[in-house]
Design an enzyme around this catalytic site. Structure first.
Site, mmCIF file in Angstrom:
data_model
loop_
_atom_site.group_PDB
_atom_site.id
_atom_site.type_symbol
_atom_site.label_atom_id
_atom_site.label_comp_id
_atom_site.label_asym_id
_atom_site.label_seq_id
_atom_site.Cartn_x
_atom_site.Cartn_y
_atom_site.Cartn_z
ATOM 1 C CD GLU A 39 21.894 -3.851 44.889
ATOM 2 O OE1 GLU A 39 21.247 -4.136 45.940
ATOM 3 O OE2 GLU A 39 22.124 -5.057 44.324
ATOM 4 C CG HIS B 14 17.374 -9.198 34.940
ATOM 5 N ND1 HIS B 14 16.572 -9.596 36.028
ATOM 6 C CD2 HIS B 14 18.497 -9.936 35.535
ATOM 7 C CE1 HIS B 14 17.058 -10.234 36.942
ATOM 8 N NE2 HIS B 14 18.131 -10.457 36.636
HETATM 9 C C1 LIG Z 1 18.691 -5.893 44.626
HETATM 10 C C2 LIG Z 1 19.370 -6.947 43.923
HETATM 11 N N1 LIG Z 1 20.668 -6.798 43.462
HETATM 12 C C3 LIG Z 1 21.336 -7.821 42.893
HETATM 13 C C4 LIG Z 1 20.653 -9.004 42.368
HETATM 14 C C5 LIG Z 1 20.980 -9.927 41.303
HETATM 15 N N2 LIG Z 1 21.402 -11.233 42.105
HETATM 16 C C6 LIG Z 1 20.232 -12.114 42.096
HETATM 17 S S1 LIG Z 1 20.341 -13.211 42.848
HETATM 18 C C7 LIG Z 1 21.751 -12.651 43.579
HETATM 19 C C8 LIG Z 1 22.377 -13.747 44.693
HETATM 20 C C9 LIG Z 1 21.427 -14.106 45.838
HETATM 21 O O1 LIG Z 1 22.032 -14.782 46.840
HETATM 22 P P1 LIG Z 1 21.244 -15.260 47.961
HETATM 23 O O2 LIG Z 1 20.320 -14.188 48.725
HETATM 24 O O3 LIG Z 1 22.169 -15.868 48.927
HETATM 25 O O4 LIG Z 1 20.107 -16.191 47.383
HETATM 26 P P2 LIG Z 1 20.129 -17.466 46.467
HETATM 27 O O5 LIG Z 1 20.079 -17.121 45.197
HETATM 28 O O6 LIG Z 1 21.637 -18.114 46.811
HETATM 29 O O7 LIG Z 1 19.042 -18.539 47.077
HETATM 30 C C10 LIG Z 1 21.983 -11.604 43.146
HETATM 31 C C11 LIG Z 1 23.240 -10.857 43.465
HETATM 32 C C12 LIG Z 1 19.193 -8.821 42.513
HETATM 33 N N3 LIG Z 1 18.218 -9.765 41.907
HETATM 34 N N4 LIG Z 1 18.503 -7.908 43.386
#
Ligand SMILES: Cc1ncc(C[n+]2csc(CCOP(=O)(O)OP(=O)(O)O)c2C)c(N)n1
Lengths: 340, 397
Positions: free
Chosen positions: A76, A145
């Protein structure tokens, strides 16, 4: 507003009045801005192929390409910080923050750079960007959320903060925010995304930074914004059955606050209840209460009351019905005000 | 566009820029990039269940140990599938599936000692299992009754962290504390492990965590589960370089392990933790794996990924290869597999019963434990609310 008015003849609306959800109205509004102005770009996590987790940007990447709808890396501070650079380069970035609770990694960029560049350069740099934030609770989500962080931004000079509450406003306000030469924090009531309403795409919209009286009444004034507008209107309808006449004002703009209609209303009703989901301490609702008692002291028949979320972290979702102001809590405050 | 010119309206014939459709070659290249771990991938058990040697990371494993790892993986998969089904039945608000990442988590989790500390993200149900956290303790988060009910001190398993990357810095600080407390330097030392995804590597917090751990020589294993996707965005949207190679820029080793290979993950994580205990940390492990289900139960992967990709990865299933190996070695018979199935079924039943009977928390929970030392303003607000609430008791509310 300093921004030139745009020719929207290219935004092909089949009918002038359409029934849309808030979500679809935002999507159409973004599309209209992108069609009208090639410098408008949309950026954020998952906004491209997926159309955003709420599908607000659905179909935009398909039609405008990957250089105008950017699936950004998951950061972000990165999204907002690079948007600043794009904005001073002549673009009009519209950043999507996926959920309210994730704006904080970008907070530093917002308060340190987005808010201050215009002042620091004495107007030599403009930062015309929009940060869209789906906010508020009521959707049964997990931690982070369901937050209402708008007061942090209203507290920071240099930012403008608005919140839409219905499809027509959603459609027009997003375009007006994009046209605005100042940075705008645009709070979208996520639990209302799928509520429908009429949108007239030809009628000229009112100014962005003005509040609006949605229902007139004589007994008590309710001031609110975003997701609580629906709740307050429902409360006013319920109160009417008990013979009480409530006036409901949708603030629409949280910074600058447009309180002139509120003062005017309170001078007539003598009573004010402020309704927000956000906690009350040191907040927008505090600010309204302070200003109204200052301006309307001799008209007030009762102290300004507030119905808000509690001064606690947002609770686990099984308790959010208790946390969020509902019709009963609004009516309870109305009773207390009238009993004074 | 080369100058910050004033924007103009598009002319009547200005064609909108549209994203070109990828060619067949690009699609195939993309699939390959996702599914091949490259020459540096540490692997000890192939997808076909063949044991292979690695010059640096080979381990001795007994039949009993391997059966244990198999059992762990089968049970956490069953927990995961049951919770996913509970969400579909409306008993959970959301679920974050683990499917496909069992080997990465069981391998890493079983490398830990009780005194080590683990910092999870939100998908680490397998790590929770290895830390002795009952699967039922995970449910409150997803049913919305609580924020996770296990004791993080007792289990040395931090609360799930939802804001991407936050926990990486917290882990770095914890590991610094282990170092400051003199718990590092010999085989009895302590270490910390921290879990995050490929998408998380873009966050400033993760970069800062790398910097902190490096300059304070913190005993911290960064365990990145590269499951190829951050919701709809592929790893290529986060990095131009294989993620494990980033470690070099911070001055510590980075290793890519086959995250669908429980033996390799166990071996590499054991080694990394040992390095940390001895004072040679930090270390980055990239577990190359795949998210075989949606990102969460709210996600729709058909919008952004090809089913071919999933089919390819199914061939690398982390559990099947262990099963094949156990059979080939004659280390397990039909009765063993059936007993694990029965155990899994029992756990699923317990999970289901516990879930549907989980009571809603009392309204006062909103105000409880917000502060360690109390707060008179909040207490007054609570009392007013509870009095108001009591007014509805027995009523329609
Ligand atoms: C700071 C933040 N931005 C956005 C989100 C929304 N979000 C939750 S999981 C995710 C993707 C995460 O991907 P990754 O780090 O590859 O982990 P995975 O869930 O694939 O294990 C996003 C964008 C969040 N939880 N926290």
């Amino acid at each position: 507003m300093a921004a030139p008015t745009m020719d929207r003849s290219t935004s092909a609306a089949p009918a002038a009045v359409q029934t849309l959800t808030i979500a679809k109205a935002l999507n159409n509004g973004l599309r209209a801005s992108m069609e009208a102005n090639p410098k408008v770009i949309v950026m954020g996590e998952d906004v491209g192929k997926l159309g955003g987790v709420f599908r607000i940007t659905d179909g935009l990447q398909k039609d405008f390409g990957e250089q105008r709808v950017l699936d950004t890396p998951l950061a972000e501070s990165g999204i907002i910080g690079t948007a600043v650079g794009l904005a001073i380069r002549g673009y009009r970035p519209v950043c999507e923050i996926q959920f309210d609770g994730f704006i904080f990694p970008g907070f530093d960029q917002i308060v340190s750079q987005v808010a201050k560049l215009h002042f620091r350069t004495q107007g030599r740099l403009k930062v015309p960007m929009v940060i869209r934030v789906p906010f508020g609770g009521g959707i049964g989500a997990v931690e982070h959320h369901s937050e209402s962080p708008e007061s942090y931004f209203a507290h920071t000079a240099g930012l403008k903060v608005v919140s839409c509450s219905n499809p027509a406003d959603a459609y027009w306000m997003i375009q007006q925010a994009i046209d605005c030469d100042d940075p705008v924090l645009f709070f979208e009531p996520k639990r209302r995304y799928y509520e429908k309403g009429q949108v007239d795409t030809t009628a000229a919209p009112g100014p962005l930074f003005e509040s609006r009286t949605l229902r007139t009444g004589t007994d008590v004034t309710l001031v609110t914004y975003g997701p609580m507008v629906r709740t307050s209107l429902d409360a006013a309808a319920a109160a009417e059955e008990e013979g009480r006449s409530l006036e409901v004002i949708d603030l629409r703009t949280l910074s600058p606050l447009d309180l002139a209609p509120v003062y005017e209303s309170v001078r007539r009703t003598g009573r004010l209840v402020v309704v927000t989901e956000a906690p009350s301490e040191s907040s927008i609702s505090s600010e309204i209460a302070a200003k109204v008692q200052q301006e309307c002291f001799y008209s007030l028949q009762a102290p300004v009351l507030r119905v808000t979320g509690f001064d606690t972290p947002y609770p686990p979702s099984k308790l959010e019905e208790e946390f969020l102001p509902d019709l009963d809590r609004v009516l309870h405050a109305v009773d207390r005000s009238l009993a004074w | 566009m080369s100058s910050p010119e004033k924007w103009t309206h598009p002319g009547p014939d200005a064609a909108p820029a549209t994203a070109a459709k990828p060619t067949a070659e690009q699609v195939i290249a993309g699939l390959r990039a996702t599914d091949e771990g490259g020459a540096d991938l540490v692997q000890l058990l192939t997808p076909e269940g063949e044991r292979v040697q690695h010059p640096d990371f080979d381990i001795d494993i007994t039949a009993e140990e391997l059966r244990g790892l198999y059992r762990d993986m089968v049970l956490v998969r069953r927990v995961d599938r049951e919770a996913n089904a509970l969400q579909r039945k409306g008993e959970l608000g959301i679920w974050v599936p683990l499917l496909g990442q069992e080997a990465a988590q069981i391998g890493a989790g079983r490398a830990l000692r009780p005194e080590d500390m683990a910092f999870p993200s939100y998908r680490e149900h397998g790590i929770a299992w290895t830390r002795g956290v009952k699967p039922t303790e995970l449910l409150g988060i997803f049913r919305g009754t609580d924020n996770g009910t296990w004791d993080p001190v007792e289990h040395r398993f931090h609360p799930y962290t939802i804001v991407i990357g936050n926990q990486v810095l917290n882990a770095a600080g914890y590991a610094m504390g282990q170092k400051f407390d003199g718990k590092v330097g010999d085989a009895d030392g302590e270490a910390t492990i921290c879990f995050f995804g490929d998408g998380a590597t873009s966050q400033g917090d993760v970069h800062e965590g790398f910097v902190w751990a490096a300059v304070y020589d913190a005993p911290l294993v960064f365990f990145c589960q590269n499951n190829q996707w951050a919701i709809s965005e592929p790893t290529e949207r986060q990095s131009r370089l294989p993620l494990y190679q980033r470690a070099r820029g911070y001055g510590f080793p980075g290793i890519r392990v086959d995250g669908n290979d429980v033996l390799a993950t166990l071996a590499v994580t054991r080694w990394a933790l040992e390095e940390c205990r001895q004072g040679n940390g930090p270390i980055l492990i990239e577990a190359f794996t795949y998210r075989m289900d949606a990102h969460t139960t709210s996600d729709d992967p058909s919008r952004y990924r090809l089913s071919d990709e999933l089919e390819l990865w199914k061939l690398k299933d982390p559990i099947e290869r262990v099963k094949v190996h156990l059979v080939k070695q004659q280390w397990a018979d039909q009765a063993f597999f059936e007993s694990i199935e029965a155990e899994a079924e029992q756990i699923a039943i317990e999970l289901r019963d516990y879930c549907v009977n989980l009571p809603d928390p009392p309204a006062g929970r909103i105000f409880s434990e917000v502060y360690a030392e109390g707060n008179p303003v909040l207490e007054a607000q609570r009392d007013e609310f509870l009095a108001y609430h009591a007014g509805f008791a027995g009523g329609e509310h």
